[in-house]
Structures are given as C-alpha cells and as structure tokens.
Design an enzyme around this catalytic site. Structure first.
Site, PDB file in Angstrom:
ATOM      1  N   GLU A 215       0.855  -1.192   0.000  1.00  0.00           N
ATOM      2  CA  GLU A 215       0.000   0.000   0.000  1.00  0.00           C
ATOM      3  C   GLU A 215       0.893   1.246   0.000  1.00  0.00           C
ATOM      4  O   GLU A 215       1.868   1.289   0.728  1.00  0.00           O
ATOM      5  CB  GLU A 215      -0.885  -0.028   1.257  1.00  0.00           C
ATOM      6  CG  GLU A 215      -1.867   1.091   1.342  1.00  0.00           C
ATOM      7  CD  GLU A 215      -2.662   1.234   0.058  1.00  0.00           C
ATOM      8  OE1 GLU A 215      -3.420   0.318  -0.259  1.00  0.00           O
ATOM      9  OE2 GLU A 215      -2.503   2.269  -0.629  1.00  0.00           O
ATOM     10  N   PHE A 216       0.536   2.240  -0.808  1.00  0.00           N
ATOM     11  CA  PHE A 216       1.357   3.455  -0.883  1.00  0.00           C
ATOM     12  C   PHE A 216       0.612   4.683  -0.395  1.00  0.00           C
ATOM     13  O   PHE A 216       1.012   5.806  -0.682  1.00  0.00           O
ATOM     14  CB  PHE A 216       1.824   3.672  -2.328  1.00  0.00           C
ATOM     15  CG  PHE A 216       2.642   2.527  -2.854  1.00  0.00           C
ATOM     16  CD1 PHE A 216       3.952   2.343  -2.427  1.00  0.00           C
ATOM     17  CD2 PHE A 216       2.101   1.616  -3.744  1.00  0.00           C
ATOM     18  CE1 PHE A 216       4.710   1.273  -2.891  1.00  0.00           C
ATOM     19  CE2 PHE A 216       2.845   0.548  -4.213  1.00  0.00           C
ATOM     20  CZ  PHE A 216       4.149   0.377  -3.792  1.00  0.00           C
TER      21      PHE A 216
ATOM     22  N   ARG B 204      -0.886   7.761   1.761  1.00  0.00           N
ATOM     23  CA  ARG B 204      -0.348   8.675   2.774  1.00  0.00           C
ATOM     24  C   ARG B 204      -1.445   9.000   3.776  1.00  0.00           C
ATOM     25  O   ARG B 204      -2.603   9.196   3.383  1.00  0.00           O
ATOM     26  CB  ARG B 204       0.092  10.000   2.129  1.00  0.00           C
ATOM     27  CG  ARG B 204       1.283   9.895   1.222  1.00  0.00           C
ATOM     28  CD  ARG B 204       1.359  11.081   0.291  1.00  0.00           C
ATOM     29  NE  ARG B 204       0.185  11.159  -0.570  1.00  0.00           N
ATOM     30  CZ  ARG B 204      -0.095  12.167  -1.399  1.00  0.00           C
ATOM     31  NH1 ARG B 204       0.708  13.196  -1.460  1.00  0.00           N
ATOM     32  NH2 ARG B 204      -1.182  12.146  -2.150  1.00  0.00           N
TER      33      ARG B 204
ATOM     34  N   GLY C  88       9.057  12.320   9.442  1.00  0.00           N
ATOM     35  CA  GLY C  88       8.711  11.399  10.525  1.00  0.00           C
ATOM     36  C   GLY C  88       7.494  10.589  10.140  1.00  0.00           C
ATOM     37  O   GLY C  88       7.252  10.339   8.964  1.00  0.00           O
TER      38      GLY C  88
ATOM     39  N   CYS D 121       6.020   5.559   9.042  1.00  0.00           N
ATOM     40  CA  CYS D 121       6.563   4.779   7.922  1.00  0.00           C
ATOM     41  C   CYS D 121       8.020   5.081   7.589  1.00  0.00           C
ATOM     42  O   CYS D 121       8.840   4.163   7.531  1.00  0.00           O
ATOM     43  CB  CYS D 121       5.708   5.016   6.688  1.00  0.00           C
ATOM     44  SG  CYS D 121       3.974   4.740   7.010  1.00  0.00           S
TER      45      CYS D 121
ATOM     46  N   LYS E 292       2.289  15.366  10.622  1.00  0.00           N
ATOM     47  CA  LYS E 292       1.907  16.250   9.525  1.00  0.00           C
ATOM     48  C   LYS E 292       0.441  16.612   9.737  1.00  0.00           C
ATOM     49  O   LYS E 292      -0.223  16.040  10.620  1.00  0.00           O
ATOM     50  CB  LYS E 292       2.123  15.586   8.163  1.00  0.00           C
ATOM     51  CG  LYS E 292       1.264  14.349   7.938  1.00  0.00           C
ATOM     52  CD  LYS E 292       1.475  13.834   6.525  1.00  0.00           C
ATOM     53  CE  LYS E 292       0.586  12.650   6.249  1.00  0.00           C
ATOM     54  NZ  LYS E 292       0.735  12.140   4.903  1.00  0.00           N
TER      55      LYS E 292
ATOM     56  N   ARG F  92       3.116   9.348  15.823  1.00  0.00           N
ATOM     57  CA  ARG F  92       4.220   8.396  15.856  1.00  0.00           C
ATOM     58  C   ARG F  92       5.443   8.983  15.146  1.00  0.00           C
ATOM     59  O   ARG F  92       5.342   9.454  14.017  1.00  0.00           O
ATOM     60  CB  ARG F  92       3.810   7.073  15.198  1.00  0.00           C
ATOM     61  CG  ARG F  92       2.898   6.242  16.073  1.00  0.00           C
ATOM     62  CD  ARG F  92       2.416   5.016  15.342  1.00  0.00           C
ATOM     63  NE  ARG F  92       1.453   5.347  14.321  1.00  0.00           N
ATOM     64  CZ  ARG F  92       0.937   4.448  13.469  1.00  0.00           C
ATOM     65  NH1 ARG F  92       1.331   3.198  13.535  1.00  0.00           N
ATOM     66  NH2 ARG F  92       0.046   4.812  12.573  1.00  0.00           N
TER      67      ARG F  92
HETATM   68  C1  UGA Z   1       4.434   7.669   3.531  1.00  0.00           C
HETATM   69  C2  UGA Z   1       4.495   7.544   2.007  1.00  0.00           C
HETATM   70  O1  UGA Z   1       4.427   8.837   1.405  1.00  0.00           O
HETATM   71  C3  UGA Z   1       3.355   6.672   1.483  1.00  0.00           C
HETATM   72  O2  UGA Z   1       3.488   6.488   0.088  1.00  0.00           O
HETATM   73  C4  UGA Z   1       3.407   5.318   2.195  1.00  0.00           C
HETATM   74  O3  UGA Z   1       2.324   4.488   1.806  1.00  0.00           O
HETATM   75  C5  UGA Z   1       3.330   5.531   3.701  1.00  0.00           C
HETATM   76  O4  UGA Z   1       4.435   6.369   4.110  1.00  0.00           O
HETATM   77  C6  UGA Z   1       3.410   4.176   4.355  1.00  0.00           C
HETATM   78  O5  UGA Z   1       4.445   3.525   4.232  1.00  0.00           O
HETATM   79  O6  UGA Z   1       2.395   3.707   4.888  1.00  0.00           O
HETATM   80  P1  UGA Z   1       3.010   9.119   5.279  1.00  0.00           P
HETATM   81  O7  UGA Z   1       3.965   8.603   6.303  1.00  0.00           O
HETATM   82  O8  UGA Z   1       1.551   9.043   5.551  1.00  0.00           O
HETATM   83  O9  UGA Z   1       3.227   8.351   3.864  1.00  0.00           O
HETATM   84  O10 UGA Z   1       3.340  10.650   5.056  1.00  0.00           O
HETATM   85  P2  UGA Z   1       4.048  11.565   3.948  1.00  0.00           P
HETATM   86  O11 UGA Z   1       3.064  12.499   3.418  1.00  0.00           O
HETATM   87  O12 UGA Z   1       4.825  10.774   2.993  1.00  0.00           O
HETATM   88  O13 UGA Z   1       5.048  12.397   4.883  1.00  0.00           O
HETATM   89  C7  UGA Z   1       6.122  11.755   5.571  1.00  0.00           C
HETATM   90  C8  UGA Z   1       6.978  12.806   6.264  1.00  0.00           C
HETATM   91  O14 UGA Z   1       7.631  13.630   5.310  1.00  0.00           O
HETATM   92  C9  UGA Z   1       6.166  13.755   7.143  1.00  0.00           C
HETATM   93  O15 UGA Z   1       6.911  14.015   8.306  1.00  0.00           O
HETATM   94  C10 UGA Z   1       6.003  14.999   6.277  1.00  0.00           C
HETATM   95  O16 UGA Z   1       5.803  16.175   6.993  1.00  0.00           O
HETATM   96  C11 UGA Z   1       7.344  15.001   5.560  1.00  0.00           C
HETATM   97  N1  UGA Z   1       7.318  15.733   4.279  1.00  0.00           N
HETATM   98  C12 UGA Z   1       6.593  15.266   3.232  1.00  0.00           C
HETATM   99  C13 UGA Z   1       8.072  16.883   4.137  1.00  0.00           C
HETATM  100  O17 UGA Z   1       8.758  17.317   5.098  1.00  0.00           O
HETATM  101  N2  UGA Z   1       8.098  17.528   2.939  1.00  0.00           N
HETATM  102  C14 UGA Z   1       7.383  17.081   1.870  1.00  0.00           C
HETATM  103  O18 UGA Z   1       7.465  17.726   0.780  1.00  0.00           O
HETATM  104  C15 UGA Z   1       6.611  15.922   2.019  1.00  0.00           C
END
Ligand code: UGA
Length: 486
Positions: free
Chosen positions: A193-194, A196, A299, A302, A363, A370
């Site tokens: 699963e991908f 967010r 963070g 994932c 976020k 977590r």
């Molecule tokens: C992430 C992946 O993006 C998903 O594709 C994946 O399915 C998921 O992990 C998982 O393995 O279940 P998620 O952890 O929900 O999704 O959140 P993201 O939106 O990817 O953000 C991850 C971190 O990166 C957050 O701390 C967010 O604030 C940070 N982030 C994201 C940034 O600092 N800058 C950005 O441009 C994007």
C-alpha cells in the site's frame, strides 16, 4: 474510475495483463488501522463484500456502529456508506489462535465454525493482512502479529484463497508466510500500500500504480482484479520485488527530503532561498516538482521505520546501505538545527525561555504522532531548559514536561518564541495581531511555511522560515562570509 482495461506494465517489459475481471469478491481485511480500515472501506465502495477483523473487540463494536477512530478525510463517510450498503462489516478476531476444524466450503456451510470472523475467513476469496510490524531495537521489524494471524487463518481458509500482505512487511516475508499458513492450496501475494495518512482515501482511489507480486499468475490476477475498476497501471512482479518496492519507495522519498532539508540549511548560510532552489530542481523532469518541501524533518509511522528496516535488511545479507544511513543521520541533524534556530530566536539560549509550539502531529490532516518531528523538536526544547506550551487540533498526546493548551493564541500567551511545527491550516488563519499582543517576545519560527510573511510583519512579528532568506524575513542567525568569495 471508468477505465477497467488499463495496460499492465510488467517488470521486464511483458505487457500482458493477468486475467482480471471486475467481479465482486469476498474480502477479509485483518487489522483495522490506517491501512486496513482504508482498504476495507474503499474495497467495499468498489463493490466487494468486505469483512474487517480486529482483535480489539471494543474497536470492532464502534466501527460496526460507524464510529471511526482515525482522523482521515472521507474515511468515516465511506465506512458509513459501506455499512449501509451491506458491503462492509466488522467482526472480532480472537487474540490467540482458536481451535478450528478443517477448512470449510465457500457456501457458508462451515461446519463447526461458529464465530463470525472464522465464517468470513472460510468464505474469503482474498485475505489482506494489514497488521502492525513494530520496529525492534536493532531496526528489524517484528512479524509476530503476521505469524500469529497466519497460523490462525491457515486451517480456516478455503482451498484457493489468496493471502496478501498489504501493510509494510520485511522483504522475504512471503516465504515465511507460506510456511506459517502451511497450505499448498493457498497462494501468497504481496500488494503493498502506498497511501499517505491524511489523503489515504484519495490515494487509494487514485493510485499512481498498483503493485502485485507473486509466483502464482492466477492469484496475482485475482488480487489485480480487486482494483479492476480503478484507473491505474498494475505492475506485476515477483513477491520479493514487490516487498522491496514498498520499503524502497519510502527510503527513496525520505532520502529526497533529507537532501531538501540539507539544501535549506545551506540556503540559510549562503543567502539562497529554498523555494527558488526547489523550483529550479523540480523543473528538471528527472527530479520532479513534488515532495520537495523543507520541514522540521521527516517522521511518521513509515519513513523512520522503513529506512531503519532497509539498513537492517542490507546488514542481514552482508551489505551496507550508506545512502539510507546518511538520510537518517541528516534527518537527526535537521531536528537539532531546528532546535538551534529556536534557541537563536530566543536570544541565544532556551534556558528559562517560554516557547509556544503549534502542532504536534507528524503532519497535518492526521492525529498520528508516531515518530513526529514536532515531538522531537519539543523534546530538544525541553532538554535545553525551555518551558514549552503546545497546541494541536488533533493530537492526543501529552509529551513529558509540556503544557498542552486549547489553541494557538493561548499557547503564544507570554511566549518568547512561537514555533510552527505542523502545517495545520488553522495556524495560517490565526490573528497574528492578537498573538503579538500576547507574546513576551516577537519571533515566529515557521518550519512549515504556513504563516503569511506580510501578516507577520504587519503584526510587528519577525518571521524566521527554514531555508527562506528572501521576502519579509529578518535573519536572526548571523551568516558567516562565504570562504573564498569576494
Ligand atoms: C508515507 C508515504 O508517502 C506513502 O506512500 C506510504 O504508503 C506511507 O508512508 C506508508 O508507508 O504507509 P506518510 O507517512 O503518511 O506516507 O506521510 P508523507 O506524506 O509521505 O510524509 C512523511 C513525512 O515527510 C512527514 O513528516 C512529512 O511532513 C514530511 N514531508 C513530506 C516533508 O517534510 N516535505 C514534503 O514535501 C513531504
């Protein structure tokens, strides 16, 4: 979602599509966390008959009444619709494997099996495992929940059922899973699963791709058919590759963000602006314009887990993963940089300073804390002697040594510095004149670029943004002269 006949991009260039049709299937989803509940509700919406199982009986009861425990846009509505249509139901799974008779048939005549969960399993075409795999101290993932579930469902499933790993599992789990199930007539497939958090429903409905990995073409085809009405390319491959796509994608994205955050730190020193730099980088189609926002560090549930898991995987096969190791190290350095930036904004020390922190979730759009970088920043502030007052619209945490208040204005009351740590839109709408009136100091450190620079200036506040040196920003940290530059 009107395009069931999309071409399959097969690793190695084979463009044949596995046999798929849009027939509704009987699906059991094991685990009703972020991934499981979203998958269950969305598959029910696609027309499948879905039963969500969880060991938490109280949770199952609430879900059955349409009460959703997760902050996730659109999910409660989908659960409600699924319950109303009868496509979605929930049942309690026994915490320990029950004693069950031999596999039952698919017609409901499952002699001897009385509990709802077992009946659903005995009739299932596909079982999705959406179970937690917590990180151990050494970075490896603990698959005890997956093993327990497999040993439980193995004797119950009907011949020909397909068992699918959907939430993150360590690479190689498909081999162990087949052993735990102990059934020659049941196929194992990886369908990572991908989605967010915060946009989970949309990501499920409009994925960039669907990845399905396994050795049995019929089983792979059946899992691909779950998504037959979704307009997205389906990539079929072997199970190990599919498992590696999942952790590889997360490690790749995390490394990308470490790079962006490193560049933002450099911007502050050399007088460049990270928005201009990422615009320039993102215009190169090989790099791409999305996922380039600097922040307080990455963070969530994932990225930290999957990066550490990849490092551990490499070590377990006699390799190193120095790029991923460096991404983790850079992320830690970045959190320290944010704390140092706040200290500079507070006049060079945090001891005895009151710091307001806006946002605690990892976020916006989720209540998930977590591995939240906001919490790591808070920890750093508290450790350096600051008095921290925090607020968040969704988080339900109580970090040690921190006072939690109802809203942003209350948090800012008497604060020397305000730190914006999560990009909640609520924070962009706060009346900054009120905030300025209530604060003891006059600096906002905005790690998420949500505060409007002009509004801050009009309110008499100094805005410090990560990596952004242009516009309405007063530099707080002295910039050393560039060595060798006139
Ligand atoms: C992430 C992946 O993006 C998903 O594709 C994946 O399915 C998921 O992990 C998982 O393995 O279940 P998620 O952890 O929900 O999704 O959140 P993201 O939106 O990817 O953000 C991850 C971190 O990166 C957050 O701390 C967010 O604030 C940070 N982030 C994201 C940034 O600092 N800058 C950005 O441009 C994007």
């Amino acid at each position: 979602m009107d395009h069931p006949h999309v071409p399959i991009a097969r690793a190695g260039g084979d463009l044949t599509r596995p046999s798929t049709d849009a027939r509704p299937m009987r699906v059991v989803v094991l685990g009703t966390g972020y991934v499981g509940l979203t998958a269950a509700a969305c598959l029910a919406e696609l027309g499948h008959r879905v039963t969500g199982l969880d060991v938490d009986e109280a949770l199952v009861e609430r879900l059955g009444a349409g009460i959703v425990h997760i902050v996730e846009e659109g999910l409660a509505d989908l659960v409600g619709a699924g319950l109303a249509s009868g496509n979605l139901s929930f049942a309690a799974a026994p915490a320990a494997a029950p004693t069950v008779p031999a596999p039952g048939g698919c017609d409901g005549s499952v002699g001897g099996i009385v509990d709802t969960a077992s009946v659903a399993l005995a009739r299932a075409d596909v079982v999705l495992l959406c179970l937690p795999t917590p990180t151990r101290a050494d970075g490896s993932l603990d698959v005890a929940f997956v093993e327990g579930a497999a040993r439980w469902i193995g004797p119950i499933l009907a011949p020909g059922a397909v068992v699918v790993t959907k939430s993150t599992v360590p690479v190689g789990t498909h081999v162990a899973l087949a052993e735990w199930l102990d059934r020659d007539d049941i196929a194992v497939v990886s369908n990572p699963e991908f989605l967010r958090e915060g946009t989970a429903v949309r990501d499920f409905a409009e994925p960039d791709r669907v990845v399905v990995g396994g050795d049995d073409p019929a089983a792979v085809g059946r899992v691909a058919a779950l998504y037959a009405t979704i307009d997205a390319p389906v990539l079929t491959m072997d199970a190990a590759s599919a498992e590696l796509v999942k952790v590889g994608a997360n490690a790749f994205l995390a490394a990308r963000l470490s790079m962006v955050n490193e560049l933002s730190r450099l911007c502050e020193r050399v007088g460049a602006d990270i928005d201009d730099v990422t615009a320039g980088l993102g215009s190169d189609h090989r790099i791409g314009a999305t996922f380039l926002r600097p922040g307080p560090g990455w963070g969530g549930s994932c990225f930290p887990k999957d990066t550490r898991g990849l490092v551990h995987l490499a070590a377990s096969v006699g390799l190193r993963a120095p790029v991923v190791e460096a991404a983790i190290e850079s992320n830690e350095e970045h959190v320290a940089h944010v704390v140092a930036t706040v200290a500079a904004a507070a006049g060079g020390t945090l001891r005895g300073r009151r710091i307001a922190v806006w946002g605690l979730t990892f976020k916006a759009g989720t209540d998930d804390c977590r591995d939240s970088p906001a919490l790591r920043v808070v920890e750093g502030l508290v450790a350096a002697g600051a008095e921290v007052v925090a607020t968040d619209p969704a988080a339900r945490v109580q970090p040690s040594g921190v006072r939690i208040v109802a809203d942003a204005a209350a948090a800012a009351e008497g604060a020397d510095v305000v730190v914006v740590a999560t990009e909640w839109p609520e924070f962009a709408a706060v009346d900054l004149a009120d905030v300025a009136d209530g604060m003891r100091g006059a600096v906002i450190v905005d790690t998420r670029d949500v505060i409007d620079p002009l509004s801050a200036r009009c309110a008499g506040l100094t805005l410090r943004r990560l990596g952004r040196t242009h516009g309405d920003v007063a530099a707080i940290v002295d910039r050393p002269a560039l060595a060798g530059v006139a």
